[in-house]
Write a protein that holds these residues in place. Sequence first.
Motif, PDB file in Angstrom:
ATOM      1  N   ASP A  52       0.833  -1.199   0.000  1.00  0.00           N
ATOM      2  CA  ASP A  52       0.000   0.000   0.000  1.00  0.00           C
ATOM      3  C   ASP A  52       0.873   1.257   0.000  1.00  0.00           C
ATOM      4  O   ASP A  52       0.587   2.217  -0.713  1.00  0.00           O
ATOM      5  N   GLU A  53       1.939   1.239   0.775  1.00  0.00           N
ATOM      6  CA  GLU A  53       2.845   2.393   0.834  1.00  0.00           C
ATOM      7  C   GLU A  53       3.587   2.607  -0.482  1.00  0.00           C
ATOM      8  O   GLU A  53       3.904   3.735  -0.840  1.00  0.00           O
ATOM      9  N   ALA A  54       3.861   1.522  -1.199  1.00  0.00           N
ATOM     10  CA  ALA A  54       4.674   1.606  -2.416  1.00  0.00           C
ATOM     11  C   ALA A  54       3.853   1.836  -3.680  1.00  0.00           C
ATOM     12  O   ALA A  54       4.415   2.199  -4.711  1.00  0.00           O
ATOM     13  N   ARG A  55       2.555   1.693  -3.604  1.00  0.00           N
ATOM     14  CA  ARG A  55       1.729   1.720  -4.823  1.00  0.00           C
ATOM     15  C   ARG A  55       1.540   3.128  -5.361  1.00  0.00           C
ATOM     16  O   ARG A  55       1.626   4.108  -4.634  1.00  0.00           O
ATOM     17  N   ALA A  56       1.229   3.167  -6.679  1.00  0.00           N
ATOM     18  CA  ALA A  56       0.896   4.426  -7.325  1.00  0.00           C
ATOM     19  C   ALA A  56      -0.566   4.423  -7.760  1.00  0.00           C
ATOM     20  O   ALA A  56      -1.188   5.466  -7.837  1.00  0.00           O
ATOM     21  N   GLY A  57      -1.124   3.246  -8.047  1.00  0.00           N
ATOM     22  CA  GLY A  57      -2.504   3.131  -8.503  1.00  0.00           C
ATOM     23  C   GLY A  57      -3.370   2.485  -7.440  1.00  0.00           C
ATOM     24  O   GLY A  57      -3.177   2.702  -6.246  1.00  0.00           O
ATOM     25  N   SER A  58      -4.299   1.656  -7.891  1.00  0.00           N
ATOM     26  CA  SER A  58      -5.223   1.006  -6.958  1.00  0.00           C
ATOM     27  C   SER A  58      -4.503  -0.072  -6.152  1.00  0.00           C
ATOM     28  O   SER A  58      -3.536  -0.690  -6.621  1.00  0.00           O
ATOM     29  N   ALA A  62      -2.193  -3.214  -7.455  1.00  0.00           N
ATOM     30  CA  ALA A  62      -0.821  -3.367  -6.971  1.00  0.00           C
ATOM     31  C   ALA A  62      -0.592  -4.771  -6.411  1.00  0.00           C
ATOM     32  O   ALA A  62       0.472  -5.364  -6.635  1.00  0.00           O
TER      33      ALA A  62
END
Length: 75
Positions: A52-58, A62
């Motif tokens: 969750d911390e590393a994601r850019a999209g949904s 991810a």
Amino acid sequence: MFDLEEAQLEKHSVTISGHRTSISLERGFWKHLRALAKEQDLSVNELVRQLDEARAGSLSGALRVFVLQSLEKRL
């Protein structure tokens, strides 16, 4: 001919940084996500938090990409 039982969508509740949320993924992705968390000696909640911390999209996207990339590395 095809066994698509793992294509069934499942909703699971996870806790991310103290907040409960529901994530919908196909059974096959949940199965591999649990296995990958275990391999890294993490809980599913902790692995999801890190992604969750590393994601850019949904978040669900991810998680799917993480599982696919992890499986591709084994080929």
